[in-house]
Motif scaffolding. Sequence first.
Motif, PDB file in Angstrom:
ATOM      1  N   TRP A 244       0.843  -1.143   0.401  1.00 51.19           N
ATOM      2  CA  TRP A 244      -0.061   0.213  -0.084  1.00 51.19           C
ATOM      3  C   TRP A 244       0.395   1.227   0.116  1.00 51.19           C
ATOM      4  O   TRP A 244       0.338   1.987   0.031  1.00 51.19           O
ATOM      5  CB  TRP A 244      -0.758  -0.096   1.586  1.00 51.19           C
ATOM      6  N   GLU A 245       2.057   1.385   1.022  1.00 54.68           N
ATOM      7  CA  GLU A 245       3.225   2.195   0.865  1.00 54.68           C
ATOM      8  C   GLU A 245       3.280   2.667  -0.798  1.00 54.68           C
ATOM      9  O   GLU A 245       3.400   3.435  -1.575  1.00 54.68           O
ATOM     10  CB  GLU A 245       4.023   2.201   1.488  1.00 54.68           C
ATOM     11  N   LEU A 246       4.117   1.793  -0.925  1.00 58.01           N
ATOM     12  CA  LEU A 246       3.880   1.844  -2.557  1.00 58.01           C
ATOM     13  C   LEU A 246       3.408   2.427  -4.039  1.00 58.01           C
ATOM     14  O   LEU A 246       3.727   3.329  -4.447  1.00 58.01           O
ATOM     15  CB  LEU A 246       5.327  -0.011  -2.794  1.00 58.01           C
ATOM     16  N   ALA A 247       2.049   2.096  -3.227  1.00 58.20           N
ATOM     17  CA  ALA A 247       0.827   2.090  -4.400  1.00 58.20           C
ATOM     18  C   ALA A 247       0.531   3.591  -4.299  1.00 58.20           C
ATOM     19  O   ALA A 247       0.310   4.322  -5.025  1.00 58.20           O
ATOM     20  CB  ALA A 247      -0.003   1.343  -3.998  1.00 58.20           C
ATOM     21  N   HIS A 248       0.438   4.190  -2.526  1.00 58.67           N
ATOM     22  CA  HIS A 248       0.233   5.914  -2.590  1.00 58.67           C
ATOM     23  C   HIS A 248       1.757   6.476  -2.878  1.00 58.67           C
ATOM     24  O   HIS A 248       1.264   7.515  -3.411  1.00 58.67           O
ATOM     25  CB  HIS A 248       0.195   5.171  -1.197  1.00 58.67           C
ATOM     26  N   GLU A 249       2.282   5.866  -3.126  1.00 61.30           N
ATOM     27  CA  GLU A 249       3.961   7.172  -3.789  1.00 61.30           C
ATOM     28  C   GLU A 249       3.741   7.067  -4.987  1.00 61.30           C
ATOM     29  O   GLU A 249       3.860   8.112  -5.969  1.00 61.30           O
ATOM     30  CB  GLU A 249       5.383   5.960  -2.861  1.00 61.30           C
ATOM     31  N   PHE A 250       3.826   5.905  -5.601  1.00 57.78           N
ATOM     32  CA  PHE A 250       3.790   6.002  -6.586  1.00 57.78           C
ATOM     33  C   PHE A 250       3.357   5.799  -7.636  1.00 57.78           C
ATOM     34  O   PHE A 250       2.550   6.574  -8.461  1.00 57.78           O
ATOM     35  CB  PHE A 250       4.898   4.585  -7.252  1.00 57.78           C
ATOM     36  N   LEU A 251       1.942   6.020  -7.605  1.00 59.48           N
ATOM     37  CA  LEU A 251      -0.031   5.224  -8.469  1.00 59.48           C
ATOM     38  C   LEU A 251       0.074   6.628  -9.280  1.00 59.48           C
ATOM     39  O   LEU A 251      -0.175   6.809 -10.170  1.00 59.48           O
ATOM     40  CB  LEU A 251      -0.335   4.774  -8.124  1.00 59.48           C
ATOM     41  N   PRO A 252       0.116   7.826  -7.864  1.00 60.72           N
ATOM     42  CA  PRO A 252      -0.247   8.825  -8.658  1.00 60.72           C
ATOM     43  C   PRO A 252       0.480   9.424  -9.514  1.00 60.72           C
ATOM     44  O   PRO A 252      -0.012  10.404 -10.119  1.00 60.72           O
ATOM     45  CB  PRO A 252      -0.408  10.192  -7.702  1.00 60.72           C
ATOM     46  N   ARG A 253       1.308   8.982  -9.677  1.00 63.89           N
ATOM     47  CA  ARG A 253       2.688   9.257 -10.801  1.00 63.89           C
ATOM     48  C   ARG A 253       2.227   8.891 -12.065  1.00 63.89           C
ATOM     49  O   ARG A 253       3.087   8.938 -13.117  1.00 63.89           O
ATOM     50  CB  ARG A 253       4.347   9.428 -10.535  1.00 63.89           C
ATOM     51  N   CYS A 254       1.209   7.832 -12.225  1.00 61.10           N
ATOM     52  CA  CYS A 254       0.921   6.836 -13.894  1.00 61.10           C
ATOM     53  C   CYS A 254       0.281   7.034 -14.267  1.00 61.10           C
ATOM     54  O   CYS A 254      -1.111   6.910 -13.919  1.00 61.10           O
ATOM     55  CB  CYS A 254       0.295   5.203 -12.811  1.00 61.10           C
ATOM     56  N   ARG A 255       0.167   8.174 -14.712  1.00 62.63           N
ATOM     57  CA  ARG A 255      -0.915   9.433 -15.746  1.00 62.63           C
ATOM     58  C   ARG A 255      -1.429   8.544 -16.914  1.00 62.63           C
ATOM     59  O   ARG A 255      -2.066   8.982 -17.088  1.00 62.63           O
ATOM     60  CB  ARG A 255      -0.218  10.641 -16.395  1.00 62.63           C
ATOM     61  N   ARG A 256      -1.072   7.427 -16.454  1.00 64.61           N
ATOM     62  CA  ARG A 256      -1.941   6.910 -18.253  1.00 64.61           C
ATOM     63  C   ARG A 256      -2.800   5.231 -17.204  1.00 64.61           C
ATOM     64  O   ARG A 256      -2.971   4.709 -17.791  1.00 64.61           O
ATOM     65  CB  ARG A 256      -1.439   6.108 -19.807  1.00 64.61           C
ATOM     66  N   LEU A 257      -2.742   5.072 -16.321  1.00 62.86           N
ATOM     67  CA  LEU A 257      -2.940   4.723 -15.669  1.00 62.86           C
ATOM     68  C   LEU A 257      -5.098   4.318 -15.216  1.00 62.86           C
ATOM     69  O   LEU A 257      -5.858   5.080 -15.398  1.00 62.86           O
ATOM     70  CB  LEU A 257      -2.965   4.258 -13.963  1.00 62.86           C
ATOM     71  N   ARG A 258      -5.315   2.806 -15.718  1.00 61.86           N
ATOM     72  CA  ARG A 258      -6.642   2.794 -16.338  1.00 61.86           C
ATOM     73  C   ARG A 258      -7.164   2.067 -15.653  1.00 61.86           C
ATOM     74  O   ARG A 258      -8.703   1.934 -14.987  1.00 61.86           O
ATOM     75  CB  ARG A 258      -6.608   2.217 -17.302  1.00 61.86           C
ATOM     76  N   ALA A 259      -6.358   0.539 -14.967  1.00 67.44           N
ATOM     77  CA  ALA A 259      -7.485  -0.221 -13.403  1.00 67.44           C
ATOM     78  C   ALA A 259      -6.181  -0.773 -12.616  1.00 67.44           C
ATOM     79  O   ALA A 259      -5.291  -0.628 -13.010  1.00 67.44           O
ATOM     80  CB  ALA A 259      -8.160  -1.400 -14.203  1.00 67.44           C
ATOM     81  N   ILE A 260      -6.813  -0.289 -11.536  1.00 66.06           N
ATOM     82  CA  ILE A 260      -6.672  -0.950 -10.142  1.00 66.06           C
ATOM     83  C   ILE A 260      -7.102  -2.099 -10.148  1.00 66.06           C
ATOM     84  O   ILE A 260      -7.758  -1.524  -9.871  1.00 66.06           O
ATOM     85  CB  ILE A 260      -6.238  -0.187  -8.602  1.00 66.06           C
ATOM     86  N   THR A 261      -6.491  -3.225 -10.229  1.00 65.86           N
ATOM     87  CA  THR A 261      -7.003  -4.629  -9.473  1.00 65.86           C
ATOM     88  C   THR A 261      -6.322  -5.610  -8.981  1.00 65.86           C
ATOM     89  O   THR A 261      -5.292  -5.370  -8.528  1.00 65.86           O
ATOM     90  CB  THR A 261      -6.602  -5.468 -10.845  1.00 65.86           C
ATOM     91  N   LEU A 262      -7.317  -5.948  -8.121  1.00 64.80           N
ATOM     92  CA  LEU A 262      -7.294  -7.034  -6.641  1.00 64.80           C
ATOM     93  C   LEU A 262      -7.120  -8.262  -7.794  1.00 64.80           C
ATOM     94  O   LEU A 262      -8.013  -8.663  -7.751  1.00 64.80           O
ATOM     95  CB  LEU A 262      -8.126  -7.096  -5.140  1.00 64.80           C
ATOM     96  N   GLU A 263      -6.142  -9.183  -6.870  1.00 60.37           N
ATOM     97  CA  GLU A 263      -5.851 -10.695  -7.255  1.00 60.37           C
ATOM     98  C   GLU A 263      -6.269 -11.419  -5.813  1.00 60.37           C
ATOM     99  O   GLU A 263      -5.333 -11.031  -4.743  1.00 60.37           O
ATOM    100  CB  GLU A 263      -4.308 -10.819  -7.952  1.00 60.37           C
ATOM    101  N   TYR A 264      -6.971 -12.117  -5.660  1.00 60.96           N
ATOM    102  CA  TYR A 264      -6.964 -13.523  -4.931  1.00 60.96           C
ATOM    103  C   TYR A 264      -7.402 -14.458  -5.442  1.00 60.96           C
ATOM    104  O   TYR A 264      -7.856 -14.664  -6.271  1.00 60.96           O
ATOM    105  CB  TYR A 264      -7.319 -12.741  -3.475  1.00 60.96           C
ATOM    106  N   GLN A 265      -6.851 -15.837  -4.644  1.00 63.74           N
ATOM    107  CA  GLN A 265      -7.239 -17.322  -4.848  1.00 63.74           C
ATOM    108  C   GLN A 265      -8.493 -17.604  -4.446  1.00 63.74           C
ATOM    109  O   GLN A 265      -8.062 -17.427  -3.004  1.00 63.74           O
ATOM    110  CB  GLN A 265      -6.020 -17.735  -4.891  1.00 63.74           C
ATOM    111  N   GLU A 266      -8.919 -17.962  -5.171  1.00 60.87           N
ATOM    112  CA  GLU A 266     -10.572 -18.197  -4.533  1.00 60.87           C
ATOM    113  C   GLU A 266     -10.623 -19.333  -3.873  1.00 60.87           C
ATOM    114  O   GLU A 266     -11.468 -19.968  -2.575  1.00 60.87           O
ATOM    115  CB  GLU A 266     -11.120 -19.288  -5.571  1.00 60.87           C
TER     116      GLU A 266
END
Length: 298
Positions: A244-266
Amino acid sequence: MRPAVGLLYNPSTPALLAHAPALVEHLSAMPDRMWFDFGDEPVARRFRHAQGAITELAALARGRSLAGHGLGLSLPSAMPLDEAMLGAVVAVAEGLRGFAWYSEHLSVFVTPGGAAVPNAQAGLGLPVVYGDESFELLCPKLRRLNEALGCRVLLENPAQFSPLTDLDCSEPEFLNRLYRAGVSGTLLDLHNLYVCQRNGVTDPQAYLEALDLDSVEEVHLAGGDEFGGFYMDSHATVTPPAVWELAHEFLPRCRRLRAITLEYQESYFEQIGLQALARELELMHELAERCTVEHPPC
């Protein structure tokens, strides 16, 4: 533009959608899980599509963006592109009225010899030697995918368990080169970076500073656990705080980001629980608001 919040589709997804439908704006689906591959049959009869699963997913995807996320094409391999499997991917895409984009893994996947199930993937991607040879192998395959599917193609950074030495370039430099060549964008799996950090492969901060963040069009979040002295990308838990820390630091700088996707194993669905998964989606919506860009670059 604000990135959509979504899930990698699996058999437990309908229950989560029923519990929190408004929190899921995007679905990502693995075509490999929507067919049976009878590898020793003639090409015309090799694949049997699970039409029920495709119909169910098409219904759940209404009103949501939908992307494809592949595993079996093993694009960095020196083997020729499996055109029959690519045809099966295209058939799934057509049954779902098309993918907004399609992603594959930047890993070599192997099929165990003598497996009871044809094309049974070993499940652990082998690392790629980043350099001119791998680049020349990948480019025509990526162009072929784009031509066949008619959509943008992304490559996902892999989870690794031991560092490779004497490479011609680093992984982010290799992804940047593919992006500059116009053959692919990047699916940034932040949990895979955390796996690499835990196993002594790379420093996520340095990796993300080297990566061209304009190449990032989708991001994966997930959690893992330890096994045999390694930290695994098992999708067994919620997203760790460090991710989460990496996400909040770097994702606002990803200007072409279209989706944030959660993965979990069923298989861990009951263990994680509906409430915890819904909370993950709420946190992802908060993150998505921070990543809103008024005028993303072309």
